[in-house]
Design an enzyme around this catalytic site. Structure first.
Site, PDB file in Angstrom:
ATOM      1  CE  LYS A  99       5.373  -2.189  -0.533  1.00  0.00           C
ATOM      2  NZ  LYS A  99       6.137  -0.975  -0.890  1.00  0.00           N
ATOM      3  N   GLY A 160       7.708   8.615  -1.247  1.00  0.00           N
ATOM      4  CA  GLY A 160       8.817   9.416  -1.744  1.00  0.00           C
ATOM      5  C   GLY A 160       8.842  10.847  -1.255  1.00  0.00           C
ATOM      6  CB  ALA A 186       5.155   5.149   1.854  1.00  0.00           C
ATOM      7  N   GLY A 187       7.237   7.436   2.961  1.00  0.00           N
ATOM      8  CA  GLY A 187       7.285   8.762   3.563  1.00  0.00           C
ATOM      9  C   GLY A 187       8.397   8.989   4.557  1.00  0.00           C
ATOM     10  CG  ASN A 208      13.117   2.737  -2.872  1.00  0.00           C
ATOM     11  OD1 ASN A 208      12.457   2.243  -3.774  1.00  0.00           O
ATOM     12  ND2 ASN A 208      14.382   3.080  -3.091  1.00  0.00           N
TER      13      ASN A 208
END
Length: 259
Positions: A99, A160, A186-187, A208
């Protein structure tokens, strides 16, 4: 049977990919991974303490027979740093998959489009399977597909941040033009964000922080699993068209009092 996700010729049943950072404990991480139903997890090599061979890292807590390990280049600011980390992952026997993240700005954590394209070209030339993390830029996504990337991974919003999907229109264009799987990364903050991405036609999502920082990570992981499944099924089913006016759910013809 649910249609499998295919990346670089490999089949996955789950369309939820999990990151392994930011968990309060390894136990939380393991329980969340199990509850999510994921088959692919990302590992940031630069965050592993490899100096002490007796010290356990998260790699020691993962059942390698159950999950596909996707090393990532998180923390790399330049293409050269990303190449070094990818080669280290290969030398460790982790994977030829990588990645790709090239992020020079530590305040906003936005990926470098030029550096990402440059690193992707070099990695592909060395035989890596490259999954690049990018801003939601349709032109860059097409360029990365053309040079042989296995996916494109546009951000929904800042890493995040939990803000949800702020780049919906751009992601729709990327999906429309895609020749490889599109993974929204993301987000995402809640399972409805994941469902939205899948309803738009994304092939998968990577989560995550939203899981790792939840009060109960394993429960949030389960919720994201269900959100991804619901969104994907909704996309397959085909939503009704949006209308500018109301449309009765029952016909009015023949109803008493109607002329």
């Amino acid at each position: 049977m649910q249609q499998p996700l295919i990346i670089a010729g490999r089949e996955f049943t789950s369309r939820l990919i999990l990151g392994t950072g930011k968990y309060r404990s390894m136990e939380d991480m393991v329980s969340a991974v199990e509850a999510s139903g994921t088959e692919m997890i990302t590992v940031a090599l630069r965050r592993l303490d490899l100096d002490d061979p007796d010290k356990k890292t998260l790699l020691d807590y993962i059942d390698w027979s159950k999950y596909h390990i996707l090393p990532n280049t998180a923390g790399c600011r330049t293409p050269e740093e990303a190449l070094t980390v990818a080669r280290l992952a290969r030398a460790m026997g982790l994977s030829d998959w990588i990645k790709l993240e090239v992020i020079p700005d530590h305040k906003y954590l936005l990926p470098d489009p030029i550096g990402t394209l440059e690193a992707a070209k070099a990695l592909i030339a060395e035989g890596f399977i490259v999954l690049p993390y990018i801003h939601a830029d349709p032109v860059l996504a097409r360029r990365l597909q053309e040079i042989g990337c296995a996916t494109v991974m546009p951000l929904g919003s800042a890493i995040g941040s939990g803000q949800g999907i702020h780049t919906a229109e751009e992601i729709r264009i990327i999906i429309e033009q895609a020749t490889v799987p599109v993974v929204v990364d993301a987000g995402l903050g809640v399972p409805s964000d994941a469902a939205q991405a899948m309803e738009m036609g994304a092939d998968a999502v990577l989560v995550n922080s939203a899981i790792a920082q939840a009060d109960t990570p394993s429960l949030m992981a389960e919720a994201f699993r269900l959100g991804v499944e619901a969104g994907f099924k909704a996309f397959q089913a085909g939503r009704i068209a949006r209308k500018t006016h109301a449309s009765a759910s029952s016909p009015v013809e023949g109803v008493v009092g109607q002329s």
